[in-house]
Every structure is written in structure tokens, then in C-alpha cells.
Design a protein around this motif. Structure first.
Motif, PDB file in Angstrom:
ATOM      1  N   GLU A  25      -7.479   0.526  -0.227  1.00 43.10           N
ATOM      2  CA  GLU A  25      -7.663   1.420  -1.380  1.00 43.10           C
ATOM      3  C   GLU A  25      -7.171   0.760  -2.668  1.00 43.10           C
ATOM      4  O   GLU A  25      -7.761   0.916  -3.738  1.00 43.10           O
ATOM      5  CB  GLU A  25      -6.917   2.742  -1.136  1.00 43.10           C
ATOM      6  CG  GLU A  25      -7.007   3.758  -2.265  1.00 43.10           C
ATOM      7  CD  GLU A  25      -8.431   4.251  -2.528  1.00 43.10           C
ATOM      8  OE1 GLU A  25      -9.231   4.294  -1.591  1.00 43.10           O
ATOM      9  OE2 GLU A  25      -8.733   4.565  -3.704  1.00 43.10           O
ATOM     10  N   GLU A  26      -6.077   0.027  -2.555  1.00 45.95           N
ATOM     11  CA  GLU A  26      -5.509  -0.621  -3.744  1.00 45.95           C
ATOM     12  C   GLU A  26      -6.118  -1.997  -3.986  1.00 45.95           C
ATOM     13  O   GLU A  26      -5.758  -2.670  -4.953  1.00 45.95           O
ATOM     14  CB  GLU A  26      -3.989  -0.765  -3.586  1.00 45.95           C
ATOM     15  CG  GLU A  26      -3.235   0.568  -3.456  1.00 45.95           C
ATOM     16  CD  GLU A  26      -3.316   1.420  -4.716  1.00 45.95           C
ATOM     17  OE1 GLU A  26      -3.334   0.837  -5.819  1.00 45.95           O
ATOM     18  OE2 GLU A  26      -3.366   2.661  -4.596  1.00 45.95           O
ATOM     19  N   ARG A  80       1.147   5.439   5.500  1.00 48.63           N
ATOM     20  CA  ARG A  80       0.091   5.288   4.473  1.00 48.63           C
ATOM     21  C   ARG A  80       0.713   5.240   3.071  1.00 48.63           C
ATOM     22  O   ARG A  80       0.338   4.418   2.244  1.00 48.63           O
ATOM     23  CB  ARG A  80      -0.906   6.445   4.611  1.00 48.63           C
ATOM     24  CG  ARG A  80      -1.937   6.542   3.508  1.00 48.63           C
ATOM     25  CD  ARG A  80      -3.148   5.663   3.764  1.00 48.63           C
ATOM     26  NE  ARG A  80      -3.987   5.579   2.585  1.00 48.63           N
ATOM     27  CZ  ARG A  80      -5.042   6.355   2.344  1.00 48.63           C
ATOM     28  NH1 ARG A  80      -5.405   7.260   3.234  1.00 48.63           N
ATOM     29  NH2 ARG A  80      -5.759   6.215   1.248  1.00 48.63           N
ATOM     30  N   ARG A  84       0.957   2.181   0.581  1.00 47.70           N
ATOM     31  CA  ARG A  84       0.413   2.250  -0.776  1.00 47.70           C
ATOM     32  C   ARG A  84       1.433   1.733  -1.796  1.00 47.70           C
ATOM     33  O   ARG A  84       1.083   0.980  -2.713  1.00 47.70           O
ATOM     34  CB  ARG A  84       0.036   3.698  -1.112  1.00 47.70           C
ATOM     35  CG  ARG A  84      -0.594   3.849  -2.471  1.00 47.70           C
ATOM     36  CD  ARG A  84      -1.062   5.254  -2.732  1.00 47.70           C
ATOM     37  NE  ARG A  84       0.051   6.140  -3.022  1.00 47.70           N
ATOM     38  CZ  ARG A  84      -0.094   7.389  -3.457  1.00 47.70           C
ATOM     39  NH1 ARG A  84      -1.292   7.899  -3.614  1.00 47.70           N
ATOM     40  NH2 ARG A  84       0.952   8.131  -3.705  1.00 47.70           N
ATOM     41  N   ARG A  88       0.907  -1.399  -4.212  1.00 49.05           N
ATOM     42  CA  ARG A  88       1.043  -1.253  -5.672  1.00 49.05           C
ATOM     43  C   ARG A  88       2.118  -2.179  -6.223  1.00 49.05           C
ATOM     44  O   ARG A  88       2.021  -2.662  -7.351  1.00 49.05           O
ATOM     45  CB  ARG A  88       1.364   0.209  -6.020  1.00 49.05           C
ATOM     46  CG  ARG A  88       0.164   1.123  -5.775  1.00 49.05           C
ATOM     47  CD  ARG A  88       0.457   2.555  -6.167  1.00 49.05           C
ATOM     48  NE  ARG A  88      -0.728   3.380  -6.039  1.00 49.05           N
ATOM     49  CZ  ARG A  88      -0.777   4.667  -6.360  1.00 49.05           C
ATOM     50  NH1 ARG A  88       0.306   5.277  -6.810  1.00 49.05           N
ATOM     51  NH2 ARG A  88      -1.894   5.351  -6.225  1.00 49.05           N
ATOM     52  N   LEU A  95       4.567   2.761  -8.377  1.00 50.32           N
ATOM     53  CA  LEU A  95       4.532   2.854  -6.920  1.00 50.32           C
ATOM     54  C   LEU A  95       4.226   4.249  -6.400  1.00 50.32           C
ATOM     55  O   LEU A  95       3.864   4.390  -5.236  1.00 50.32           O
ATOM     56  CB  LEU A  95       5.869   2.379  -6.342  1.00 50.32           C
ATOM     57  CG  LEU A  95       6.350   1.000  -6.799  1.00 50.32           C
ATOM     58  CD1 LEU A  95       7.506   0.539  -5.930  1.00 50.32           C
ATOM     59  CD2 LEU A  95       5.240  -0.028  -6.781  1.00 50.32           C
TER      60      LEU A  95
END
Lengths: 100, 562
Positions: A25-26, A80, A84, A88, A95
Motif C-alpha cells: 500500500e505504501e 498491518r 504500515r 512509512r 507514521l
């Protein structure tokens, strides 16, 4: 030369799925090591100097320099979100909720 | 006789203890400072005075027999935002601005909003924009792919969770997908909507153009003009959602600005596009029941070189207002008289006391021009051979706090720190970027909550105070200085005009809490450069800096009467 990536040390398929989703996703590369090593050891193996590993009931994010302990950690159930935050951190974005 | 000169400011109370003997200069013993309790001049503010007097007495081992006060006028400071998004006239268009840093795809598309669960059966003839709630991304992608196979024309996707890229990678990486959309439940299913995702580093174009927005939403030409505010509200954002409202289609009611009544009977709206008149020209303000001495207002500053940010700030229609009023009671004096064992004496106006205190600055001699920049007011005192003028203007440090707080989205107390101290951007756990673009390396990592955030420095424990604002430090620094310039230097200009100007080449001494702020001193010096004044920071009694001028001045003026 190693490709830039954060290193996750784990052989747990569901944990890997959740952390990998966060990194996808990132749009931050993640490298999986199916070894039982500490987050700090994973960070030392990471070209980005950031590693993740499970320590007991917690998932830990460590840096390769500056501190021996966890830079971030949380329950394994929040893999998760911790993933993430680690992604980040590598991407230099705020974050989010697991920053505290 | 031991006396306590007391300056009750809008933000800070100061107590100067001194021993007075008739015919001799005062023996200055200490200056103590603390926050003002309650509003200046009220009975509540007496508690802070008594606490400080007690603290100073304990240190000295002796209590004063007389409290010396100035004649006080309180200032009320506040900030109103007249146009929160929900109140804005968006011309029958609802908008949402997802905050996600990771939307998926690029482009703009329009379609009917539909729940993910609604993508069953025969497909609708028109394009659709599914809304994906908080479900697993794999499950969502499977459902979306099945719907596409069944003929549904999915042109964009709205996702509640942080799954935009994950879903895009499994469905179609080119589709505009916005994620982390708050309140997806409130999006009206069945309504026509448009979604746009701009390329990395860019901002929406189609939704920010009223005509393109109108075309996407199938609005008629009349409503297209009404959609201009919605388009402006999306300007400067990476991604956006616009929804056509079928029901009202009209304007929502805007909050109206307060009206100020001027001495000549005319009125002026207190809004971002109006400027306050001269000192003392406002005689009344709607909803404020007070005998006004002065009123001043200021909008959020403009972001030079950043049109989108300027527009975002302007759209809030935020106006900081400060009102200086005459006191109709003697609540502070009465409260002190009831609690203090000695006498309570009102010695002089604050202006005269400030001049006396500022004149103790080494090298100043008699300070003919004193500029007292406190929490509530900017006061100009002029004592020349042929004239003596004292002008008090509403709006100073506390108003700067309000404006800075509104820019950063923090409360005024935190804004007070942000106003005084430089900021940094924590680029990595080990690297700080400063307001001038320079970088420093940390030997131990910054706290995770500060990473990639604008932070206030100078906390007592050495840690950084991370702000939610996404401003770069250099941008914040410019806005902060602009606020100081507009309020402090702007008000000083009003005071100088009201005083009929100042003689060139004369000495002007800056005192008060704001004079401790080097940025304010430099902004004032720049703003008054054309007057060719010798502007110097006060150093009361040669040891207290620009603070305590009024408290010490009260002692000096009282000593002259013995």
C-alpha cells in the motif's frame, strides 16, 4: 548491490501477508527472511536500516543504528498497522497511529 | 516601607518588590512573574497577584505593606472561522477531500455511487463508483473483478480503509481510487459523483475547475456557476470527491460576519476582506456588550508563493478579533483589598508606569518613546517636551497566538510556544531540517510520533512537540512572521498615526513580553524603518530585559510621591 528494502524476519504466513500488504500500500519494498532473528538483526541486514520481527506477543520495528531496543512495537494482532508505520518510516511519511 | 509594584497583564502578571524610603531612590529587590489567573482586572486575577506576592515575600523573608497597581483596561481576544466546509455555499455539490497519501491510479471519472454489495445482478447502464467499506482488500478486489466481468462499468472506487493501492493492484492500477475516506456511510448511494486522483506531486485539475466539475456532475449552466466554491474547496488537493446533491441544489446559509459600528455611525463588517479603522474609531461591536476603547481584527496571513495554501487559508474566513474595553468595576482592587493585609493603591495609568520602567534601561536616560508590546495591547507612550501622548491599541501577543493556533490547528497555549520557538521538520529519525533549509544530525533517534512532522523545538525536556500540520518549516516560519507583522507592527502603525507621528531620529524603547521575541523586534524595526527611529530593546533595571517595565515603573512613580 542490495536493493533498498525493509527486512521482515518471519516465517508466519499470515503475519507476512499483513505486513506485506502494508508495504504494498505504501509502495515500499519489503524483503522477507524466514529466519528467527531479532528486529535489530533484521535491521542490520536491511539496506534501509529498518527491520521487523516478532518478539513474544509483539511485533517490533528496530533501526540498525542509534538504539538497541525497539523503535516501535505493538501486538502481533496489529501487524498491518505496525507494518504500515515501518513502511512509512522508510518512505519518510508520518507514521500514523502506531507512532506513539 | 516594602512595596509590590504589580502589573496584571492579559497573559502574565509581574510583581516588583522594592523598599522605599522618602527622599531616597528605591531599593529594587526582586521581580517575580507568573500567568495571569482569570481575565485581567477581574476578581479572579487577584489570586495570581496574591500568589506571586506570597512567593516573593517568602524568598525575601518579609511581606510588602502596599500593593501598587496601574489603572487597567482588559482585552478580549478571540478567533472566529466564518466558513467551515459544512457551512460553505458549495452550490449544491458535496465534497470530500481524502487525506490519504497513497491513492491509486490517476485521472477523473464520474458515475453513480453504489455499495460494493450492490454490484450484483444485471449491471446498471451507466458508470458506477463503488464504495468499499472496511473489509479485507482481497475480498473487495475479488468482488470488484467479478462485477467488471459481469459488465459493471466501474470508473473509480472510493475506499474507507487504507487499501487504495492494494485494491488498484488487484483490479486496475489505472482506475482512480481514493482511500482513507472518512464517513463513507454518509455518501448518498445512488447519487451522481466524480472522483479525481492527481499524479504524484500534482493536485486535482478537473474537480477544481467549475466548468469541468459541472460537466462531470451533469450540472446545468446555472448550477455550474454555483459550483465554483466546491471547485475552489478542492483546489490544492491530491485527490477529491464531489457529489451532486439532488435535493436542495441550493446554497447553505453562510455565517455572517459581525458588524462594527464606527464613531461616524457607519458600520463595517469584521471579515477577512475588511481592515480595522483607526484607533478608537470602533464604538460598538455586534454581540459584545462593552464600553470600547479600541478594536482590531486580522485574517489569517497569506502564503506568499503558494496560491493553493493561500486559498485554503482564505476559504476558512478566519478572523482574529481583539477588543479593548473600559472597566466598569474595580473588581481586582476590591478582591485584593479584601485579601491583602496591607494597602492597595492605584498609582498611575499603565502607560506612565511603562515609560518610567523603560527609562531604567541602561543608556536610555529618559525614554521619550516607549512601545509596550504585551499580551493584549500594543501601547505607544510619547513623552516629549512639547507633547505627551499615550495610545493603547487592542491586539498583541495573544492575538498572534490565536492566528498561529488557527494556522497550525492547535490551541492558543500550544500556539504560544509555536510562536516563540523555531520549528523543524523531522526528515528521518536522525535528521532535522530547519526553517532556513539547513539540516542537523541527531545522535539518538527522534521519537516516532515526530517523524515526517513539523515540530516545535525548545521543550523543557528537550523533546520535540509534533504538530499535525503538513506545513514545511520554511512556510510556517513565513506565515508566523507575517502574523506578527500584521498584528504587532500593524497595530503600532495605527498607534503612531493616532499619535500624530513620531519625531525622526528619536529613541524608541521596546518593552513587554513580545519584545522578548527577536522576530517581533525585527518585524517592528523593519515596519518602522521609514521613520528613522533608534529602536532598542528595553532592559529594565539593567537586569530584567524588556519585562517588568510597568511593575518597576509603578514603584518608581510611587516613590516620587513619598
Amino acid at each position: 548491490m542490495s536493493a533498498p528494502a525493509v527486512v521482515l524476519a518471519s516465517a508466519d504466513a499470515e503475519l507476512i501477508r499483513l505486513v506485506a500488504a502494508a508495504f504494498e500500500e505504501e509502495a515500499v519494498p519489503l524483503q522477507i527472511l524466514a529466519e528467527s532473528i531479532s528486529a535489530r538483526a533484521a535491521a542490520v541486514r536491511s539496506p534501509l536500516g529498518i527491520g521487523l520481527a516478532v518478539d513474544g506477543a509483539e511485533i517490533v520495528v528496530a533501526l540498525s543504528t542509534g538504539t538497541d531496543g525497539a523503535y516501535l512495537k505493538g501486538p502481533v494482532g496489529d501487524a498491518r498497522l505496525i507494518g504500515r508505520a515501518a513502511a512509512r518510516l522508510a518512505a519518510r511519511r508520518p507514521l500514523g497511529e502506531f507512532a506513539a | 516601607m516594602l512595596v509590590a509594584g504589580v502589573d496584571v497583564g492579559n497573559a502574565t502578571t509581574e510583581v516588583a518588590l522594592a523598599r522605599l524610603v522618602a527622599g531616597q531612590p528605591p531599593e529594587h529587590l526582586s521581580v517575580t512573574r507568573g500567568p495571569t489567573t482569570g481575565a485581567k482586572g477581574t476578581a479572579e486575577s487577584a489570586q495570581g497577584v496574591l500568589d506571586l506576592v506570597k512567593r516573593a515575600s517568602r524568598r525575601l523573608g518579609e511581606a510588602p505593606t502596599r500593593i501598587l497597581l496601574a489603572d487597567l483596561h482588559p482585552v478580549e481576544t478571540g478567533l472566529r472561522e466564518l466558513a467551515a466546509d459544512s457551512e460553505e455555499d458549495l452550490g449544491g455539490v458535496g465534497i470530500a477531500r481524502p487525506v490519504s497519501a497513497t491513492p491509486s491510479g490517476v485521472g477523473a471519472a464520474a458515475g453513480q455511487l453504489i455499495d460494493l454489495a450492490g454490484l450484483v445482478g444485471d449491471p446498471l447502464p451507466e458508470p458506477v463508483i463503488p464504495i468499499v467499506g472496511l473489509i479485507d482488500f482481497d475480498a473487495a478486489a475479488t468482488a470488484l473483478n467479478l462485477a467488471r466481468t459481469n459488465g459493471w462499468q466501474i470508473v473509480a472506487i472510493i475506499v474507507a480503509g487504507d487499501d487504495g493501492v492494494l485494491i488498484g493492484n488487484r483490479v486496475d492500477a489505472t482506475l482512480p481510487i481514493v482511500d482513507e475516506v472518512a464517513d463513507t456511510d454518509e455518501l448518498p448511494r445512488g447519487a451522481w459523483a466524480a472522483v479525481e486522483v492527481a499524479p504524484l506531486g500534482a493536485t486535482v485539475v478537473q474537480l477544481a475547475d467549475p466548468l469541468r466539475l459541472a460537466v462531470l456532475l451533469s450540472l446545468d449552466p446555472t448550477r455550474a456557476r454555483g459550483a465554483r466554491n466546491a471547485a475552489r474547496a478542492l483546489l490544492g488537493h491530491r485527490a477529491g470527491i464531489a457529489v451532486r446533491r439532488e435535493a436542495s441544489g441550493g446554497a447553505t446559509e453562510q455565517e455572517q460576519p459581525r458588524l462594527a459600528t464606527l464613531a461616524d455611525g457607519s458600520t463595517r463588517a469584521i471579515d477577512i476582506s475588511t481592515r480595522p479603522p483607526g484607533v478608537g474609531d470602533v464604538v460598538a461591536i455586534e454581540d459584545i456588550d462593552a464600553d470600547l476603547i479600541d478594536a482590531f481584527w486580522a485574517p489569517l496571513p497569506e502564503a506568499i508563493d503558494d496560491a493553493a495554501l493561500s486559498l485554503r487559508l482564505r476559504q476558512r474566513r478566519a478572523v482574529g478579533l481583539a477588543v479593548l474595553a473600559r472597566r466598569s468595576d474595580r473588581a481586582l482592587e476590591q478582591a485584593l483589598a479584601g485579601s491583602f493585609a496591607g494597602e492597595v493603591v492605584v498609582v498611575a495609568a499603565e502607560t506612565a508606569a511603562a515609560v518610567a520602567g523603560a527609562s531604567t534601561t541602561p543608556g536610555a536616560g529618559h525614554a521619550p518613546i516607549v512601545i509596550d508590546m504585551g499580551g493584549g495591547t500594543v501601547d505607544l507612550h510619547v513623552q516629549l517636551e512639547n507633547r505627551e501622548v499615550a495610545i493603547a491599541t487592542a491586539g498583541a501577543g495573544l492575538l498572534v497566538d490565536r492566528i498561529c493556533g488557527a494556522i497550525l490547528g492547535i490551541d492558543p497555549l500550544r500556539a504560544e510556544q509555536a510562536k516563540r520557538h523555531p520549528s523543524v521538520h523531522v526528515e528521518t529519525p536522525f535528521i532535522l531540517r530547519h526553517e532556513d533549509g539547513s539540516r542537523t544530525f541527531l545522535t539518538s533517534p527522534a521519537a516516532p510520533q515526530s517523524v515526517a512532522h513539523l515540530c516545535i523545538t525548545e521543550r523543557q525536556d528537550g523533546s520535540l512537540d509534533a504538530l499535525e500540520s503538513d506545513l514545511a518549516p520554511e512556510v510556517w516560519a513565513r506565515l508566523r512572521r507575517a502574523a506578527k507583522r500584521a498584528i504587532i507592527a500593524g497595530n503600532l502603525r495605527r498607534a503612531i498615526t493616532a499619535a500624530g507621528g513620531l519625531p525622526r531620529g528619536e529613541l524608541a524603547v521596546l518593552v513587554g513580553g513580545c519584545a522578548e521575541d527577536a522576530e517581533i523586534v525585527s518585524e517592528v524595526s523593519l515596519a518602522l524603518a521609514d521613520l528613522d527611529l533608534a529602536i532598542a530593546r528595553g532592559d529594565v533595571l539593567g537586569q530584567h530585559g524588556p519585562r517588568a517595565a510597568v511593575a518597576v515603573g509603578l514603584v518608581l512613580l510611587h516613590a516620587e510621591t513619598l
